[in-house]
Design a protein around this motif. Structure first.
Motif, short mmCIF file in Angstrom:
data_model
loop_
_atom_site.label_atom_id
_atom_site.label_comp_id
_atom_site.label_asym_id
_atom_site.label_seq_id
_atom_site.Cartn_x
_atom_site.Cartn_y
_atom_site.Cartn_z
N CYS A 1 0.79 -1.14 -0.10
CA CYS A 1 0.00 0.09 0.01
C CYS A 1 0.88 1.42 0.00
CB CYS A 1 -0.92 -0.04 1.21
SG CYS A 1 -1.90 1.30 1.35
N LYS B 1 -0.17 4.20 0.06
CA LYS B 1 -0.88 5.24 1.06
C LYS B 1 -0.23 5.08 2.57
CE LYS B 1 -5.12 7.79 2.38
NZ LYS B 1 -6.37 8.02 2.31
N CYS C 1 -4.54 2.66 -1.85
CA CYS C 1 -5.12 1.95 -0.55
C CYS C 1 -5.91 0.83 -0.66
CB CYS C 1 -5.98 3.17 0.03
SG CYS C 1 -6.99 2.59 1.61
N GLY D 1 -7.67 -0.31 1.60
CA GLY D 1 -8.97 -0.24 2.71
C GLY D 1 -8.92 -0.78 4.13
S1 FES Z 1 -3.85 3.51 3.72
FE1 FES Z 1 -3.02 1.72 3.38
S2 FES Z 1 -4.62 0.15 3.24
FE2 FES Z 1 -5.53 2.21 3.50
#
Ligand code: FES
Length: 109
Positions: free
Chosen positions: A16, A18, A60, A62
Motif C-alpha cells: 500500500c 498510502k 489504499c 482499505g
Molecule cells: S492506507 Fe494503506 S490500506 Fe489504506
C-alpha cells in the motif's frame, strides 16, 4: 500486436502506497526508506518485469492500519500482512516466499 508479454516474476507483492506515505520511511538499514523500496533493495531485485519478483506499490487497500503497511502476497492472497515499522526484512522476505540472492536458500515451491 501482441496480446501478452512475459515477465520473470515468480511472485507479485502489493504494498500500500498510502500506508507507506503515512509512515514516512520506517524501513531499511537507516529506517528512512519506504517498505517497497527497502524490500526491493534487500532482495537485490531489478526493476520492472525483468526482476525475479514484482514488488508493486498500489493504492489504499482499505485496511489502513496504524503504524504499519498493508501488504498482499499474490501467492497467498487470502492472508494480508500488516507490516510494522522497522520490521525485519529477512523475516518478511521469508513470509513472502522471497529470498535474498546470496542466502543460498531457495524459495518454497
Ligand atoms: S492506507 Fe494503506 S490500506 Fe489504506
Amino acid at each position: 500486436m501482441k496480446d501478452h508479454v512475459r515477465s520473470n516474476w515468480q511472485n507479485a507483492v502489493l504494498v500500500c502506497r498510502k500506508c507507506s506515505k503515512k509512515l514516512d520511511g520506517g524501513f531499511g538499514p537507516d529506517g528512512d526508506e519506504r517498505l517497497a523500496k527497502a524490500l526491493r533493495k534487500h532482495l537485490s531485485l531489478k526493476k520492472g518485469r525483468k526482476a525475479a519478483a514484482g514488488i508493486i506499490e498500489v493504492n489504499c487497500l482499505g485496511v489502513c492500519p496504524k503504524g504499519a503497511v498493508t501488504v498482499v502476497n499474490g501467492a497467498q492472497s487470502r492472508d494480508w500482512l500488516l507490516v510494522k515499522r522497522h520490521a525485519d526484512l529477512d523475516e518478511l522476505s521469508a513470509m513472502l516466499g522471497l529470498t535474498p540472492p546470496d542466502s543460498g536458500v531457495s524459495p518454497p515451491v
